[in-house]
Each structure stands twice: as structure tokens, then as C-alpha cells.
Write a protein that holds these residues in place. Structure first.
Motif, PDB file in Angstrom:
ATOM      1  N   ILE A   7       0.910  -1.230   0.128  1.00  0.00           N
ATOM      2  CA  ILE A   7       0.038   0.092   0.013  1.00  0.00           C
ATOM      3  C   ILE A   7       0.816   1.186   0.084  1.00  0.00           C
ATOM      4  N   GLU A   8       0.403   2.448  -0.254  1.00  0.00           N
ATOM      5  CA  GLU A   8       1.092   3.615  -0.326  1.00  0.00           C
ATOM      6  C   GLU A   8       0.277   4.662   0.431  1.00  0.00           C
ATOM      7  N   PHE A   9       1.077   5.352   1.245  1.00  0.00           N
ATOM      8  CA  PHE A   9       0.230   6.505   1.915  1.00  0.00           C
ATOM      9  C   PHE A   9       1.259   7.780   1.834  1.00  0.00           C
ATOM     10  N   SER A  10       0.799   9.101   1.967  1.00  0.00           N
ATOM     11  CA  SER A  10       1.687  10.333   2.016  1.00  0.00           C
ATOM     12  C   SER A  10       1.452  10.826   3.297  1.00  0.00           C
ATOM     13  N   ALA A  11       2.678  11.167   3.784  1.00  0.00           N
ATOM     14  CA  ALA A  11       2.765  11.934   4.870  1.00  0.00           C
ATOM     15  C   ALA A  11       3.878  12.863   5.156  1.00  0.00           C
ATOM     16  N   SER A  12       3.631  13.875   6.140  1.00  0.00           N
ATOM     17  CA  SER A  12       4.885  14.608   6.234  1.00  0.00           C
ATOM     18  C   SER A  12       5.659  14.096   7.836  1.00  0.00           C
ATOM     19  N   HIS A  13       6.933  14.501   7.845  1.00  0.00           N
ATOM     20  CA  HIS A  13       7.647  14.373   9.127  1.00  0.00           C
ATOM     21  C   HIS A  13       8.725  15.142   9.230  1.00  0.00           C
ATOM     22  N   HIS A  40       6.732  12.633   2.366  1.00  0.00           N
ATOM     23  CA  HIS A  40       7.043  11.179   1.413  1.00  0.00           C
ATOM     24  C   HIS A  40       5.740  10.645   0.844  1.00  0.00           C
ATOM     25  N   ASN A  41       5.942  10.033  -0.374  1.00  0.00           N
ATOM     26  CA  ASN A  41       5.000   9.017  -0.629  1.00  0.00           C
ATOM     27  C   ASN A  41       5.421   7.739  -0.155  1.00  0.00           C
ATOM     28  N   TYR A  42       5.391   7.250   0.955  1.00  0.00           N
ATOM     29  CA  TYR A  42       5.788   6.008   1.558  1.00  0.00           C
ATOM     30  C   TYR A  42       4.921   4.888   0.852  1.00  0.00           C
ATOM     31  N   SER A  43       5.817   3.741   0.487  1.00  0.00           N
ATOM     32  CA  SER A  43       5.414   2.642   0.042  1.00  0.00           C
ATOM     33  C   SER A  43       5.762   1.461   1.006  1.00  0.00           C
ATOM     34  N   LEU A  44       4.620   0.498   1.734  1.00  0.00           N
ATOM     35  CA  LEU A  44       4.563  -0.254   2.621  1.00  0.00           C
ATOM     36  C   LEU A  44       4.244  -1.610   2.086  1.00  0.00           C
ATOM     37  N   GLU A  45       5.103  -2.466   2.374  1.00  0.00           N
ATOM     38  CA  GLU A  45       5.137  -4.103   1.930  1.00  0.00           C
ATOM     39  C   GLU A  45       4.748  -4.914   3.227  1.00  0.00           C
ATOM     40  N   ALA A 120       6.968  -9.780   8.255  1.00  0.00           N
ATOM     41  CA  ALA A 120       7.959  -8.639   7.899  1.00  0.00           C
ATOM     42  C   ALA A 120       7.155  -7.434   7.383  1.00  0.00           C
ATOM     43  N   VAL A 121       7.557  -6.374   7.692  1.00  0.00           N
ATOM     44  CA  VAL A 121       7.243  -4.974   6.908  1.00  0.00           C
ATOM     45  C   VAL A 121       8.158  -4.391   6.431  1.00  0.00           C
ATOM     46  N   ARG A 122       8.247  -3.891   5.119  1.00  0.00           N
ATOM     47  CA  ARG A 122       9.364  -3.249   4.575  1.00  0.00           C
ATOM     48  C   ARG A 122       8.642  -1.933   4.051  1.00  0.00           C
ATOM     49  N   LEU A 123       9.318  -0.948   4.459  1.00  0.00           N
ATOM     50  CA  LEU A 123       8.776   0.497   4.296  1.00  0.00           C
ATOM     51  C   LEU A 123       9.865   1.297   3.373  1.00  0.00           C
ATOM     52  N   TYR A 124       9.244   1.828   2.150  1.00  0.00           N
ATOM     53  CA  TYR A 124      10.342   2.581   1.096  1.00  0.00           C
ATOM     54  C   TYR A 124       9.673   4.127   1.513  1.00  0.00           C
ATOM     55  N   GLU A 125      10.910   4.822   1.931  1.00  0.00           N
ATOM     56  CA  GLU A 125      10.795   6.178   2.195  1.00  0.00           C
ATOM     57  C   GLU A 125      10.913   6.661   0.760  1.00  0.00           C
ATOM     58  N   THR A 126      11.733   6.278   0.067  1.00  0.00           N
ATOM     59  CA  THR A 126      11.625   6.744  -1.379  1.00  0.00           C
ATOM     60  C   THR A 126      12.078   5.442  -2.210  1.00  0.00           C
ATOM     61  N   GLU A 127      12.321   5.433  -3.357  1.00  0.00           N
ATOM     62  CA  GLU A 127      12.758   4.192  -4.192  1.00  0.00           C
ATOM     63  C   GLU A 127      14.044   3.675  -3.826  1.00  0.00           C
ATOM     64  N   ASP A 128      14.993   4.795  -3.354  1.00  0.00           N
ATOM     65  CA  ASP A 128      16.303   4.356  -3.105  1.00  0.00           C
ATOM     66  C   ASP A 128      16.709   4.210  -1.815  1.00  0.00           C
ATOM     67  N   LEU A 129      15.570   4.198  -0.876  1.00  0.00           N
ATOM     68  CA  LEU A 129      15.869   3.818   0.448  1.00  0.00           C
ATOM     69  C   LEU A 129      14.733   3.168   1.193  1.00  0.00           C
ATOM     70  N   PHE A 130      15.230   1.928   1.718  1.00  0.00           N
ATOM     71  CA  PHE A 130      13.937   1.270   2.522  1.00  0.00           C
ATOM     72  C   PHE A 130      14.475   0.354   3.545  1.00  0.00           C
ATOM     73  N   VAL A 131      13.652   0.104   4.515  1.00  0.00           N
ATOM     74  CA  VAL A 131      14.009  -0.662   5.727  1.00  0.00           C
ATOM     75  C   VAL A 131      13.133  -1.782   5.770  1.00  0.00           C
ATOM     76  N   GLU A 132      13.688  -2.854   6.641  1.00  0.00           N
ATOM     77  CA  GLU A 132      12.901  -4.108   6.701  1.00  0.00           C
ATOM     78  C   GLU A 132      12.789  -4.634   8.157  1.00  0.00           C
ATOM     79  N   TYR A 133      11.737  -4.783   8.580  1.00  0.00           N
ATOM     80  CA  TYR A 133      11.609  -5.204  10.097  1.00  0.00           C
ATOM     81  C   TYR A 133      10.777  -6.322  10.257  1.00  0.00           C
ATOM     82  N   GLU A 134      11.239  -7.297  11.287  1.00  0.00           N
ATOM     83  CA  GLU A 134      10.838  -8.638  11.366  1.00  0.00           C
ATOM     84  C   GLU A 134      10.475  -8.790  12.706  1.00  0.00           C
ATOM     85  N   GLY A 135      10.333  -7.573  13.649  1.00  0.00           N
ATOM     86  CA  GLY A 135      10.056  -7.560  14.968  1.00  0.00           C
ATOM     87  C   GLY A 135      11.166  -8.070  16.086  1.00  0.00           C
ATOM     88  N   ARG A 136      12.388  -7.888  15.470  1.00  0.00           N
ATOM     89  CA  ARG A 136      13.291  -7.897  16.391  1.00  0.00           C
ATOM     90  C   ARG A 136      14.643  -7.367  15.595  1.00  0.00           C
TER      91      ARG A 136
END
Lengths: 136, 136, 136, 136, 136, 136
Positions: A7-13, A40-45, A120-136
Motif C-alpha cells: 500500500i502507499e500513503f503520503s505523510a509529512s515528518h 514522502h509517498n511512503y510505500s509499505l509492503e 515482515a514489514v518493508r517500508l520505502y521512504e523513497t525508491e532508493d531507501l527502505f528498511v525491513e523489520y521482522e519484530g526484532r
């Protein structure tokens, strides 16, 4: 088997830690430290793990997944200013890393009793930067 | 080392289980239960695992991979109606999950004797929904 | 100024003209002539032309655009078999070209009285093939 | 937690092993064996593993990551002919596999002492072919 | 109506004009002036203009288009070094601009007698830089 | 010949017109009217028109284009809150339409004397919504 919904969402920070000085904030966050914020237009997997049901052939009811993501992510975060409107980002710096952790925390309990577990959740801040978290 | 080759194919499917009632099919599959079927541009990523050959520096002969994917996936599935033309989908509901399992089953034996083993198949039904299967 | 909204829908079709012989259909459409049909994730870009409103700064009300696209394209075509469920494709071959013309025909009147006029529809059958139609 | 930074660089290469005959090179590499070389827009995803810092909320200083990637990958490889200008590809065939191994080798030591460790490099030669290497 | 077919090819080039000094070449082309060359995955969109045929509903026979692009672009340019193997780039600098003009020149005559005429070629050197040429 | 350069920038905005009531703002802008603002990764395509130089084969000096885009767009807008930091958006609603007009206004004069003229700016707010402006 893993199933992923995107999914995608738009937010300020803004990335600013009041425990740090102006110079330290600039050193840590660079342009992200601009107090007025940016967005950003965040993209969340969101990745779930489970077995396909013997009757339906589906790991999970996608309509239920959509409802959970709508309630836990889209409604509170889309078209919002994270620091000003989305706790705990009134006191936690909304880096991509911390945002992924918070999304994991919101989603984890929602899938606990179901046939599919949050993997897992994978969160893209931009196409060139993303993080992946599995709860630990 | 992992090496992934991506291909795309276009196919029709309908998600309908004759063991379920009309209402149950609608509840399980929603619009996917339309009996006339609908279609997708499926995107398939096939991941192999192996060591680069000391002489060629390649994990696998890509021409051989292409020939296998052509024979086992493209020829039987591209421009086809999965339920009507591609067994076992005459009796198994062609959800993305079941389609990934079937593709794994068709490919697994093809790489058994080679230097690279099949590690995973990732199948995108749309850009926003994909499954990943590793054989269990 | 041009404003473009993009949507996606999944549909089946087969390219077969009953006025042609089997061999002529194969020659014209190749694998697309498979009578069982196949499918695509169609991507549609609808381009409107107008001036930004002096008060709102918007060319058009995007909520109204969404409602029109939902009613004229998504509801009748998404998750459908074009030949079997979407007139005039019971008698017109649903090539990408003809589908773009039909979408133009359905949309054109919807924007006639508004501040923005329909300028073009661009329809992608796959990432590698698309047509653009401007009503002539 | 995993954090991934993506960069792109353009380079030429030819896949030709002098220990092999002309016919053997053609058999192994096909069109890639053209002695004059050809080129790609390589896309590189560098994945680091670490814990978000309690104060900054960041796994790693992205400015430091950028500097490392600039020095170790972009400066030596971008707009270069790998075989002619980038050791060890004067004697090692620059397949995608070997290029990923070399990039890992260059990056691994750079992150050894920091809070984040190098976890994987994923290298796309084209959108349809990529390799992933984790150091073994 | 416009119909566009997209293909991709990988090639090397160097931008160096022997009529200019070393300093002038560096000033004009920057890193592109590296004499050893570098490479790209070029993406080419070829746009044709015509009317859908009344019987087939198609602007053009896509199999014929594919054959023309294979013969005029893929065969001579894919996996090649433009300066060394593809005239006139032994004497014309293969900038993206000049490459688009040459592709136009090669394609224009191929569509002259057919139902569809060549309207434009759009050539991407990278995702962030492209040129479009319409024959003048 | 047209040459297009694409850049991306991240910014916050809110769509709120003080001349309208709360209800009118909600009606016009929906979620975009959230006073705290939200953000996007804007993607901007700047299209120039000119002839390739007979000596260099280039329509324009790309280094000069980059410097102009850096100075006129990236420096003032990237990582900014448009309403709070980027005139005239302290008094003009920063819809995608108005933002495109402002970018055109800033760029137009920069290319007036050069060999290439500004032809169009295309601004994507998301992948699914973009506007194109040609100065009228």
C-alpha cells in the motif's frame, strides 16, 4: 508460503530530537532536520506467512487484510503530519526505522489469531531507501 | 549466491470452488469469483542458488534457464485460460498461491541435477500483491 | 494545462473475428486468438485539459473524476471477460486499439459540460505496448 | 533491522575468458562475449543490518553510507569499462556474479567497525536479471 | 491513433569528438568522454500513427513491427559498442540525441508503405534522461 | 528534438484556501485540506526543445541544466514545507497545478538565451496523478 500486500500513503515528518542541540540535529539528520517538515509517498509492503487453505487455496482473506491496513495504517497516517498527529511520533523521532517499528507494533496483534502470521514489514521512504523489520 | 530471472506472462483465471456455494465463493473470492474469468500480466521471479563456476564466473547457464522457463511456464501458461487449459487448474482453484506452488512443482525437478538449485519462486499477480514459495 | 489520472483494471479478452477463417485469425492475432482468452492488468491514463480554477487552484474535482472512472470503466470492465460481458465487445474485437476507442466513447460525454475536457486516453496492455487516442 | 540503499551506475563489460576457446566463450556467454563490449545501467542495493540508535532512531549515518558507496563503487566503476579500468576485471570475467562478489569485497571492511554490518548486496544487470550475495 | 512498442537493448559508447581537444571533450561530455567507454540499458519507444483496420481492429501487424525492430535496432545495436561496431558512430558522436536520429533514419523507410507511419522515437539513456525525435 | 531531464524532491504541503470556509475547503480538497500538511516525493520532468549542436551532438549542456534545476527547484523546494517556506505558496494554494506553474515560471527565463527552450514541465504528485504545463 509468504504473501505480501503493498500500500502507499503520503505523510509529512521532521527528524528532530529535542534532546539534541541544533548542531547535533543537523549532523544526525541533515536536511531531514528542517523543523517545518517535508513529506514522502511512503510505500509499505506487509508480508504474512501461512499455508494456503485446503478449500479456498488462499493464505489469508485479502479483504480482511485490506480492512486491517486501512484501520491501522491508512486512516491514522495517510495525509497526516507524523510528528503532530500520529503518536508516538510526538515524542519519538519518525525516522523510517522508527516508523517501520511502529507499523509492526500496530499490525502484529491484528494477525495473531488468524491463519497467517505477520512476518515482515518493508517500508520505502523513497525508491532508493527502505528498511525491513521482522519484530526484532 | 542467489540468481534471479524474471519473466512475464498473460493469463486468464477465475477463482471458483465447486465444493462451495455461490455465496461462499463470493465471500472467499469477491470479484475474482466472476465465472467468466478475468486476467493478469503475471510477473514471475525464479531464484536459483549456487556457486559461480570457477571458469565461467556464472552460477548457471542462462540460456538453459531460459529454455526451461519457456517450456515449463511460458508455453503452457502464456496467453492461456488457466482453469480451462492448464492442469491441474481444471480441479484446483488458480489462486496466486496455488499457481506459485504449481510453478514450483514444474520447475523443481528441472534444476535438480544442475549446479544451481531452485530456491524460490515469487509470483506477482499485480504490482501490489505477490506470493513467495520455497517448496514448503 | 493537462491533468492525468491513472487507474488499473484486470480483464480477459480474446482476439477473434468470426468474419475471418481460423487461419486468418491466427495470422492476424497470433497467440491472442486463443479462443479461451487470456488476460491483462490494463493501465489506463486519462488526460483532461483545462485551466486551474482561480479559487481552488485545481483543473478539476478529482473526486468527480474518480467517480466517473469508477462508473464508466472500473465497474463495467474490472474483473470481467471483455468479449462475454462488456458490449460492444460481443461483436467488436477487443484489441487494445478498439478498447481505447470504447473507453474514449464512454468518457467523452462525461466531461463535456465541466471545466475540463477529455483530451486523451492512453491504454497500456503491457508495459511494452500502449495506444493513445484523442477522439479521431 | 535491515536498511537498504540503492544506487545506479553505468559501465561497459565483455564476458570473455582467455583460457577458453572462441567457441567455448560463445557457448558460455553468447552475445556477452562480443570482444568490443557492451554496457548496462547497473542497479545496486546495499543492505545493512543493525539496531536503530536509541537517540537518533537511525541504524546508520546515511551520509557516511553515501560517502562509502561513492568512494568504493561510484568513483571506480561508474562510466568505466570494467575489463579495462577496474581490477580485478583485467583478469576476472566481469559476470554479474563476479561483480557482486567484488562489490561485497570492497564494502565489507568499510562497515566492520560501525553499528551496522553489511548483510547483502543485490546487483541488477537489467530489470530481469539480478544476483544477491551475502559473502558466502 | 498512436501505437507505441517499447524495446530495450544494451550497448557501450563513448562521447569523444576528435575535432575537439581533450579539455574541450571533457567540458562537453564530462565522464561520458572516458575513452574506454561505458554502457547503458537503452529503452526505446517507437510510436506509429494510423487508423485501426476495420476488420482486425489493429493499427499495425505487431509481428511485422517486431521483425523490423529486430532487424534495424536489436541485431545491429544490442550487445554492441556503438563507436566501434555501429556506423555512423565511427565518425558521429553517439550522444543520445544522435542515436535517436539514427534510429529514426533506420526505421522511417520501413513504415513508409504500410498502414501506419512512424511518428516518434523516444530513447531513454537512463530513467532520468530521454530524448524524443519526430524526424525534424 | 525534445530532451527531458527528470528529478525528484520531497516536500510537504497543505491545500487550504483562507478565502473558503472549513466546509468549502473540505469539499474542494478532501484529505489534502488537513491543516498539519502531508507530503509527497514529487517527480519532475523538464522538457527542453532544440537542435543537436553540429559539433557536440548535444541539444544542451546537461551540467548547466543540472545547475539550473538545483538552484531553481531542489535548493528552494526539496525537504521543505511549501506553504511555510516557498513563496508564493504562503498565499497561493500549492496544488499540483499551481506548483507546476510556479516551476515553469522559475525555469522559463533560465533557458531563454540558450540553444534549448523550455517546452514543458510534467509534475507527478504520485505515480497515479500528474499535470503537464507548457506555459499557457
Amino acid at each position: 508460503m509468504l504473501l505480501t500486500r503493498k500500500i502507499e500513503f503520503s505523510a509529512s515528518h521532521t527528524c528532530w530530537n529535542p534532546a539534541l542541540s541544533e548542531a547535533e540535529n543537523q549532523a544526525a539528520y541533515g536536511a531531514d532536520a528542517n523543523r517545518h517538515g517535508h513529506g514522502h509517498n511512503y510505500s509499505l509492503e506487509v508480508t504474512l506467512e501461512g499455508e494456503p487453505d485446503a478449500v479456498t487455496g488462499m493464505v489469508v482473506d485479502l479483504k480482511a487484510v485490506k480492512a486491517i491496513l486501512e484501520r491501522e495504517v491508512m486512516e491514522p497516517m495517510d495525509h497526516r503530519h507524523l510528528n503532530l498527529e500520529v503518536p508516538p511520533f510526538d515524542r519519538v523521532v519518525p525516522t523510517t526505522e522508527n516508523l517501520a517499528v511502529e507499523i509492526w507494533r500496530r499490525l502484529e496483534g491484528q494477525f495473531g489469531a488468524g491463519p497467517a502470521k505477520l512476518r515482515a514489514v518493508r517500508l520505502y521512504e523513497t525508491e532508493d531507501l527502505f528498511v525491513e523489520y521482522e519484530g526484532r
